[in-house]
Design a protein around this motif. Structure first.
Motif, mmCIF file in Angstrom:
data_model
loop_
_atom_site.group_PDB
_atom_site.id
_atom_site.type_symbol
_atom_site.label_atom_id
_atom_site.label_comp_id
_atom_site.label_asym_id
_atom_site.label_seq_id
_atom_site.Cartn_x
_atom_site.Cartn_y
_atom_site.Cartn_z
ATOM 1 N N ALA A 1 27.320 28.240 31.375
ATOM 2 C CA ALA A 1 27.913 29.352 32.132
ATOM 3 C C ALA A 1 27.162 29.581 33.439
ATOM 4 C CB ALA A 1 27.908 30.622 31.283
ATOM 5 N N LEU A 2 25.859 29.474 33.416
ATOM 6 C CA LEU A 2 25.069 29.656 34.632
ATOM 7 C C LEU A 2 25.352 28.562 35.658
ATOM 8 C CD1 LEU A 2 21.743 30.757 32.955
ATOM 9 C CD2 LEU A 2 23.052 32.129 34.591
ATOM 10 N N ASN A 3 25.454 27.325 35.193
ATOM 11 C CA ASN A 3 25.784 26.238 36.116
ATOM 12 C C ASN A 3 27.157 26.455 36.747
ATOM 13 O OD1 ASN A 3 23.422 24.750 35.884
ATOM 14 N ND2 ASN A 3 24.163 23.553 34.142
ATOM 15 N N ALA A 4 28.120 26.854 35.922
ATOM 16 C CA ALA A 4 29.475 27.081 36.436
ATOM 17 C C ALA A 4 29.503 28.275 37.388
ATOM 18 C CB ALA A 4 30.437 27.303 35.281
ATOM 19 N N ALA A 5 28.744 29.328 37.070
ATOM 20 C CA ALA A 5 28.706 30.503 37.941
ATOM 21 C C ALA A 5 28.062 30.172 39.283
ATOM 22 C CB ALA A 5 27.940 31.635 37.259
ATOM 23 N N ALA A 6 27.028 29.341 39.258
ATOM 24 C CA ALA A 6 26.381 28.943 40.508
ATOM 25 C C ALA A 6 27.358 28.171 41.403
ATOM 26 C CB ALA A 6 25.142 28.104 40.216
ATOM 27 N N ALA A 7 28.152 27.296 40.788
ATOM 28 C CA ALA A 7 29.155 26.548 41.556
ATOM 29 C C ALA A 7 30.238 27.485 42.086
ATOM 30 C CB ALA A 7 29.763 25.455 40.682
ATOM 31 N N ALA A 8 30.669 28.436 41.258
ATOM 32 C CA ALA A 8 31.679 29.401 41.704
ATOM 33 C C ALA A 8 31.139 30.255 42.851
ATOM 34 C CB ALA A 8 32.099 30.289 40.538
ATOM 35 N N TYR A 9 29.872 30.615 42.776
ATOM 36 C CA TYR A 9 29.262 31.424 43.830
ATOM 37 C C TYR A 9 29.297 30.686 45.169
ATOM 38 C CZ TYR A 9 25.598 33.813 46.484
ATOM 39 O OH TYR A 9 24.886 34.475 47.467
ATOM 40 N N ALA A 10 29.002 29.399 45.136
ATOM 41 C CA ALA A 10 29.043 28.612 46.373
ATOM 42 C C ALA A 10 30.444 28.613 46.982
ATOM 43 C CB ALA A 10 28.578 27.187 46.099
ATOM 44 N N GLU A 11 31.460 28.574 46.126
ATOM 45 C CA GLU A 11 32.839 28.627 46.632
ATOM 46 C C GLU A 11 33.185 30.012 47.156
ATOM 47 O OE1 GLU A 11 36.078 26.654 44.523
ATOM 48 O OE2 GLU A 11 34.598 26.051 43.003
ATOM 49 N N LEU A 12 32.801 31.055 46.410
ATOM 50 C CA LEU A 12 33.145 32.421 46.811
ATOM 51 C C LEU A 12 32.546 32.771 48.163
ATOM 52 C CD1 LEU A 12 32.673 34.294 43.414
ATOM 53 C CD2 LEU A 12 34.826 33.981 44.630
ATOM 54 N N ARG A 13 31.380 32.262 48.464
ATOM 55 C CA ARG A 13 30.722 32.572 49.740
ATOM 56 C C ARG A 13 31.540 32.098 50.928
ATOM 57 N NH1 ARG A 13 25.042 30.105 49.986
ATOM 58 N NH2 ARG A 13 25.088 31.165 52.022
ATOM 59 N N GLN A 14 32.396 31.130 50.703
ATOM 60 C CA GLN A 14 33.168 30.553 51.800
ATOM 61 C C GLN A 14 34.591 31.105 51.885
ATOM 62 O OE1 GLN A 14 32.475 26.121 52.094
ATOM 63 N NE2 GLN A 14 31.466 26.473 50.122
ATOM 64 N N LEU A 15 34.937 31.989 50.956
ATOM 65 C CA LEU A 15 36.303 32.502 50.913
ATOM 66 C C LEU A 15 36.411 33.818 51.676
ATOM 67 C CD1 LEU A 15 37.277 31.844 47.191
ATOM 68 C CD2 LEU A 15 37.877 30.491 49.207
ATOM 69 N N PRO A 16 37.565 34.107 52.252
ATOM 70 C CA PRO A 16 37.756 35.403 52.918
ATOM 71 C C PRO A 16 37.749 36.538 51.907
ATOM 72 C CG PRO A 16 39.821 34.179 52.831
ATOM 73 C CD PRO A 16 38.760 33.228 52.360
ATOM 74 N N ARG A 17 37.296 37.702 52.359
ATOM 75 C CA ARG A 17 37.237 38.870 51.469
ATOM 76 C C ARG A 17 38.601 39.202 50.899
ATOM 77 N NH1 ARG A 17 34.665 40.578 55.927
ATOM 78 N NH2 ARG A 17 36.255 42.141 56.394
ATOM 79 N N GLU A 18 39.644 38.938 51.639
ATOM 80 C CA GLU A 18 41.002 39.254 51.199
ATOM 81 C C GLU A 18 41.324 38.587 49.878
ATOM 82 O OE1 GLU A 18 44.626 40.579 50.548
ATOM 83 O OE2 GLU A 18 43.330 41.348 52.140
ATOM 84 N N ARG A 19 40.852 37.356 49.663
ATOM 85 C CA ARG A 19 41.149 36.644 48.419
ATOM 86 C C ARG A 19 40.496 37.345 47.223
ATOM 87 N NH1 ARG A 19 41.486 31.010 49.429
ATOM 88 N NH2 ARG A 19 41.093 30.575 47.212
ATOM 89 N N ILE A 20 39.276 37.804 47.412
ATOM 90 C CA ILE A 20 38.577 38.503 46.327
ATOM 91 C C ILE A 20 39.259 39.836 46.045
ATOM 92 C CG2 ILE A 20 36.387 39.546 45.640
ATOM 93 C CD1 ILE A 20 35.008 37.387 47.376
ATOM 94 N N ALA A 21 39.635 40.549 47.102
ATOM 95 C CA ALA A 21 40.337 41.824 46.927
ATOM 96 C C ALA A 21 41.660 41.615 46.207
ATOM 97 C CB ALA A 21 40.568 42.477 48.289
ATOM 98 N N ALA A 22 42.351 40.532 46.537
ATOM 99 C CA ALA A 22 43.634 40.252 45.882
ATOM 100 C C ALA A 22 43.442 40.004 44.395
ATOM 101 C CB ALA A 22 44.301 39.048 46.538
ATOM 102 N N PHE A 23 42.344 39.337 44.024
ATOM 103 C CA PHE A 23 42.067 39.141 42.597
ATOM 104 C C PHE A 23 41.874 40.478 41.887
ATOM 105 C CE2 PHE A 23 38.516 39.374 39.574
ATOM 106 C CZ PHE A 23 39.159 38.837 38.464
ATOM 107 N N LEU A 24 41.058 41.354 42.457
ATOM 108 C CA LEU A 24 40.799 42.641 41.812
ATOM 109 C C LEU A 24 42.089 43.423 41.611
ATOM 110 C CD1 LEU A 24 37.538 43.566 43.747
ATOM 111 C CD2 LEU A 24 37.705 43.198 41.277
ATOM 112 N N GLU A 25 42.971 43.386 42.595
ATOM 113 C CA GLU A 25 44.245 44.106 42.471
ATOM 114 C C GLU A 25 45.167 43.429 41.458
ATOM 115 O OE1 GLU A 25 44.382 46.023 46.967
ATOM 116 O OE2 GLU A 25 45.273 44.045 46.595
ATOM 117 N N ALA A 26 45.196 42.101 41.445
ATOM 118 C CA ALA A 26 46.015 41.396 40.456
ATOM 119 C C ALA A 26 45.511 41.662 39.044
ATOM 120 C CB ALA A 26 46.020 39.895 40.748
ATOM 121 N N PHE A 27 44.192 41.717 38.895
ATOM 122 C CA PHE A 27 43.598 42.012 37.590
ATOM 123 C C PHE A 27 43.974 43.419 37.142
ATOM 124 C CE2 PHE A 27 39.312 42.616 35.214
ATOM 125 C CZ PHE A 27 39.907 42.324 34.000
ATOM 126 N N ALA A 28 43.897 44.375 38.048
ATOM 127 C CA ALA A 28 44.281 45.752 37.712
ATOM 128 C C ALA A 28 45.735 45.813 37.272
ATOM 129 C CB ALA A 28 44.036 46.669 38.901
#
Length: 533
Positions: free
Chosen positions: A55-82
């Motif tokens: 899980a830590l290895n996968a999270a580290a890889a996901a973190y590297a991807e998230l750093r390069q994504l626009p904030r809008e994509r993360i916000a869209a996930f939170l709203e879709a999850f809600a």
């Protein structure tokens, strides 16, 4: 449980798969229905370190991807999850009701679930705006700074709020994701099925919004050594924990040795000082307020009023008698689990052994379910001051203690002896008769609490930008942060990064001359502004 029992899958590295079981210890477990003490299906795994490592290895890889994504994509996930949580309401409420005994309505369906989705949507708005990052620009010196994401965040959820504080749904989760971090959720053993449903909905929302699927991962239970190893791992950015003081301090010690941030919510007795004039003016109303607050949710709120401070006299006697009668008349509520039932009994016994007088109850068990009798204890200010540490033992549940001081000076001494708490409340008269002593009591109380209230009980915690759900140790592990309130909760899971003489095109979007949204607040050359530099 049998080591051969089939258990539910974990969510690791974007896949639901069988857990790597901890074969050195009991490797599967079941939740208990507290309303009848029966074990619930299904069976859940106790993961080995192998699951944590993957899980830590996968999270580290996901973190590297998230750093390069626009904030809008993360916000869209939170709203879709809600949105998905709202759609899964009936299933979530049914599971949480079975696992915790909390009422399906209004508590779970009408209060806690809407609060949970509201938090997620507020977190999405904070993520999108970027205001929380406190972008600061000194154009003359060529120095600019802002808060940025930190790395994989571990979240340990509590037993008493399966939705609003859940490891994959609550405030810590929402703040960590909104700040741009992946989350590894460690489910609370009291409600693993509820947490699994949240993980399923989060995973579907990740796929729908095209975020890295390891942005959200789920492990149900670990042995203590692996839990401590997890929070101290170099790949972890920080940890959010809500739960017992003993377990939390063990995790903190491990994280501290490794230099890893950990934000803890541990224990709080939430003192309520009732000044003499208030009792004369509206004693019956205060008694009603207190009983309602103390027995709400069977007292299983981190902000439940556990200690009441009064000065001796007829009004204090009236308060004790009336509360005792109300406690005896009320049917004891169902506690969250066998562990909570055991802990409450132990806490009451510790207070009695220290010399607290039993007024009613005694914490006697109720047959056939997780419950104990409503309990009221009483002691004097002098006795309390003789052993303040023991008299502050948390009896988490439907138990309260009245401390009757000789006078306001002794009441203030009792407050001075208190540990840190989430909340502190002062009831005072509206006619001014307590105005002479209020400043003395408030002056003593303010350093001891994260939130001070006047003339209302502390049980409710509003999701407000101004809310502080935190406080001095041992209510939390750090007095400078809140676990509730967006955007204030986000910087716990971020690091401050300074860019000194960095070329304009290489700056993060929030620190470039042009305001990225046209409305983000930035501190430019000593002034808060939404303008371009």
């Amino acid at each position: 449980m049998s080591t051969t029992a089939q258990s539910e899958p974990v969510l690791i590295a974007g896949q639901w798969r069988p857990a790597s079981l901890d074969t050195a210890n009991t490797n599967v477990f079941q939740a208990t229905d507290p309303s009848n003490m029966e074990l619930l299906s299904p069976v859940f795994p106790v993961s080995s370190w192998q699951d944590c490592d993957e899980a830590l290895n996968a999270a580290a890889a996901a973190y590297a991807e998230l750093r390069q994504l626009p904030r809008e994509r993360i916000a869209a996930f939170l709203e879709a999850f809600a949105d998905r949580i709202d759609a899964a309401k009936d299933r979530l409420v049914a599971a949480a009701n079975r696992e915790t005994g909390l009422p399906a309505s209004p508590r779970l369906a009408d209060v806690e679930l809407p609060r949970t989705t509201n938090q997620l949507r507020l977190a999405a708005a904070a993520c999108r705006s970027g205001d929380w990052a406190a972008a600061t620009i000194d154009s003359k010196a060529g120095i600019r700074s802002c808060y940025q994401s930190l790395g994989p965040i571990c979240v340990f959820g509590p037993n008493n709020f399966p939705f609003a504080f859940g490891s994959l749904s609550g405030g810590d989760f929402a703040a960590a994701i909104a700040a741009g971090n992946p989350v590894i959720g460690k489910a609370n053993s009291s409600h693993p099925e509820t947490t699994k449903i949240f993980a399923e909905e989060a995973f579907a929302a990740l796929q729908a919004t095209d975020l890295p699927t390891a942005t959200v991962q789920l492990i149900y239970r670990l042995n203590h050594a692996d839990g401590e190893r997890l929070v101290a791992d170099p790949r972890v950015g920080a940890t959010g924990y809500t739960g017992s003081r003993g377990a939390g301090l063990a995790l903190k010690a491990a994280a501290d040795r490794a230099g890893k941030p950990i934000y803890l919510e541990l224990s709080s007795v939430n003192p309520v000082a009732i000044l003499p004039g208030a009792m004369v003016e509206r004693g019956d109303a205060i008694i009603k307020d207190f009983v309602g607050s103390a027995l709400m949710g069977t007292g299983q709120f981190c902000t439940s009023p556990g200690i009441i401070l009064m000065t001796k006299g007829e009004d204090a006697d009236k308060f004790v008698e009336a509360v005792s009668a109300a406690y005896q008349a009320a049917t004891p509520g169902t506690l969250l689990s066998p562990a909570v039932t055991k802990s409450l009994g132990a806490g009451i016994q510790t207070l009695r052994d220290a010399g607290a007088e039993l007024v009613c109850g005694g914490g006697d068990p109720v047959e056939g379910r997780c419950a104990r009798s409503n309990t009221l204890l009483k002691t004097t200010g002098g006795k309390f001051l003789s052993d303040p540490e023991t008299f502050q033992t948390e009896a988490f549940g439907n138990a309260s203690m009245v401390v009757v001081a000789d006078d306001i000076d002794q009441l203030t001494q009792v407050i001075d002896s208190l540990e840190g708490n989430l909340t502190g409340c002062i009831y005072s008269a509206n006619d001014g008769s307590d105005d002479a002593v209020y400043p003395q009591v408030a002056f003593a109380l303010e350093p001891k609490v994260g939130r001070i209230l006047n003339d209302k009980m502390p049980t409710g915690v509003a999701v407000s930008p101004a809310m502080n759900h935190g406080g001095p140790y041992p209510s939390t592990g750090h007095p400078g942060f809140t676990a509730v309130g967006i955007p204030a909760a986000l910087p716990r899971f971020a690091k401050l990064t300074c860019f000194d003489a960095v070329r304009p095109a290489r700056l993060p979007e929030l620190l470039q001359d042009k305001n990225p949204t046209g409305s983000t607040w930035r501190f430019i050359d000593g002034q808060w502004s939404q303008a371009d530099v």
